[in-house]
Scaffold this motif. Structure first.
Motif, PDB file in Angstrom:
ATOM      1  N   THR A  34     -31.631 -28.185 -52.739  1.00 40.50           N
ATOM      2  CA  THR A  34     -30.276 -28.616 -52.377  1.00 40.50           C
ATOM      3  C   THR A  34     -30.248 -29.180 -50.967  1.00 40.50           C
ATOM      4  N   GLN A  35     -30.930 -28.505 -50.036  1.00 41.95           N
ATOM      5  CA  GLN A  35     -30.952 -28.974 -48.650  1.00 41.95           C
ATOM      6  C   GLN A  35     -31.732 -30.269 -48.511  1.00 41.95           C
TER       7      GLN A  35
ATOM      8  N   ARG B 249     -29.480 -33.021 -49.753  1.00 46.15           N
ATOM      9  CA  ARG B 249     -28.394 -33.282 -48.812  1.00 46.15           C
ATOM     10  C   ARG B 249     -28.900 -34.063 -47.602  1.00 46.15           C
TER      11      ARG B 249
ATOM     12  N   LYS C 140     -29.519 -37.642 -48.611  1.00 39.61           N
ATOM     13  CA  LYS C 140     -28.251 -38.362 -48.770  1.00 39.61           C
ATOM     14  C   LYS C 140     -27.685 -38.749 -47.409  1.00 39.61           C
ATOM     15  N   ASP C 141     -27.781 -37.862 -46.431  1.00 42.70           N
ATOM     16  CA  ASP C 141     -27.281 -38.155 -45.087  1.00 42.70           C
ATOM     17  C   ASP C 141     -28.044 -39.322 -44.462  1.00 42.70           C
TER      18      ASP C 141
ATOM     19  N   THR D  50     -22.069 -23.930 -57.921  1.00 41.02           N
ATOM     20  CA  THR D  50     -21.343 -25.038 -57.303  1.00 41.02           C
ATOM     21  C   THR D  50     -19.966 -24.568 -56.864  1.00 41.02           C
TER      22      THR D  50
ATOM     23  N   VAL E  10     -15.492 -28.154 -52.119  1.00 36.23           N
ATOM     24  CA  VAL E  10     -15.559 -28.421 -50.687  1.00 36.23           C
ATOM     25  C   VAL E  10     -14.145 -28.397 -50.124  1.00 36.23           C
TER      26      VAL E  10
ATOM     27  N   GLY F   7     -14.322 -32.752 -53.618  1.00 37.14           N
ATOM     28  CA  GLY F   7     -15.762 -32.769 -53.834  1.00 37.14           C
ATOM     29  C   GLY F   7     -16.308 -31.380 -54.094  1.00 37.14           C
ATOM     30  N   THR F   8     -17.574 -31.312 -54.459  1.00 41.22           N
ATOM     31  CA  THR F   8     -18.246 -30.037 -54.697  1.00 41.22           C
ATOM     32  C   THR F   8     -19.595 -30.035 -53.987  1.00 41.22           C
ATOM     33  N   THR F   9     -20.119 -28.847 -53.777  1.00 41.88           N
ATOM     34  CA  THR F   9     -21.432 -28.711 -53.178  1.00 41.88           C
ATOM     35  C   THR F   9     -22.165 -27.563 -53.863  1.00 41.88           C
ATOM     36  N   LYS F  10     -23.479 -27.664 -53.943  1.00 42.46           N
ATOM     37  CA  LYS F  10     -24.272 -26.614 -54.563  1.00 42.46           C
ATOM     38  C   LYS F  10     -24.669 -25.583 -53.515  1.00 42.46           C
ATOM     39  N   VAL F  11     -24.521 -24.315 -53.868  1.00 41.00           N
ATOM     40  CA  VAL F  11     -24.828 -23.218 -52.961  1.00 41.00           C
ATOM     41  C   VAL F  11     -25.936 -22.361 -53.571  1.00 41.00           C
TER      42      VAL F  11
END
Length: 274
Positions: free
Chosen positions: A124-125, A128, A131-132, A209, A212, A222-226
């Motif tokens: 996930t990191q 991310r 993507k950044d 998930t 956000v 939006g959503t984010t995976k944890v």
């Protein structure tokens, strides 16, 4: 006032299965027990599922909770005192804490560290960060919070922080064997350092998930995976500062407290076999 609850869960019920596999759903169910109160305060919880046929939920709340809805969803539908929630005031325990007292303890925590090493990031990191970079963000995060994955690292994570929590670990008895692979020696006579009585009961990793939100709690859409890696610690301790320990019991230890981490509970010390 603070209350500690112990709720037996019926694992075969549909509602219980949902709560047992989802820290998000369990968190929502826990908050439901104090939702009627205008100031619910900090809530800590821990799921003890060592026996999968009889899991228990422990919850620390500021107001006195109402577990009626929770029991209807995931509790036992039998008329037995052991199958009903037990709720007790925490004040008597906090009031009788004294330096030198010894207890057995249990804690589920999320041992993490901050690192800049890309090979330690979880998927996930990595996604991310990629993507950044692709989006041309002016400020790309270089350091990340990652979970400790080995038993030795998880033990070290807690033992290094223990002095700030108002207690110290007791040594294991001379007749006991240290946990293999954790303490770097094979001959107990080769070292004079006491071996702390602490062990990892089990490890768990949760991935889910979540929505956000902004700083004021508004959803962005939006959503984010944890991903949360947890470790459940057991051992024995001695009280060094009752005031600090009382604060630790109420506020919890570490991160991810909304998802079942941080609740430290005490019990009478376990009798040692000579």
């Amino acid at each position: 006032m603070t209350y500690l609850s112990r709720i037996p869960i019926a694992p075969l019920r549909t509602g219980a299965r949902k709560l047992l596999r989802s820290p998000q759903a369990m968190h929502a169910a826990v908050l439901g027990a104090v939702a009627y109160h205008p100031e619910p305060g900090r809530t800590l919880w821990r799921l003890d599922a060592d026996n999968p046929h009889r899991p228990y939920l422990y919850v620390l709340t500021q107001p006195q909770p109402d577990w009626t809805a929770f029991v209807e969803q995931a509790g036992w539908n039998i008329d037995d005192a052991h199958a009903k929630p037990a709720v007790a005031s925490y004040k008597p325990l906090l009031a009788r804490l004294q330096a030198g007292q010894e207890y057995a303890f249990r804690l589920t925590a999320s041992p993490v560290m901050t690192t800049k090493r890309p090979e330690l990031l979880n998927p996930t990191q990595i996604a991310r960060q990629k993507k950044d970079l692709e989006s041309g963000k002016a400020k790309v995060r270089l350091s990340h919070r990652v979970a400790h994955r080995t038993t030795a690292a998880q033990i070290t994570w807690l033992t290094e922080r223990i002095p700030q929590y108002g207690f110290e670990l007791l040594p294991i008895p001379n007749t006991a064997d240290p946990a293999p692979g954790i303490y770097p020696f094979t001959d107990t006579e080769a070292t004079s350092d006491p071996i702390p009585d602490i062990r990892i009961a089990h490890h768990t990793t949760h991935a889910f998930t979540k929505n956000v939100t902004t700083n004021n709690g508004t959803r962005t859409g939006g959503t984010t995976k944890v991903t949360i890696a947890t470790a459940t610690y057991e051992g024995s301790l001695r009280v060094t500062d009752p005031v600090i320990l009382a604060r630790t019991l109420i506020t919890g230890i570490g991160r991810s407290k909304a998802y079942g981490c941080g609740l430290l509970t005490l019990a009478p010390p376990t009798a040692q076999t000579p």
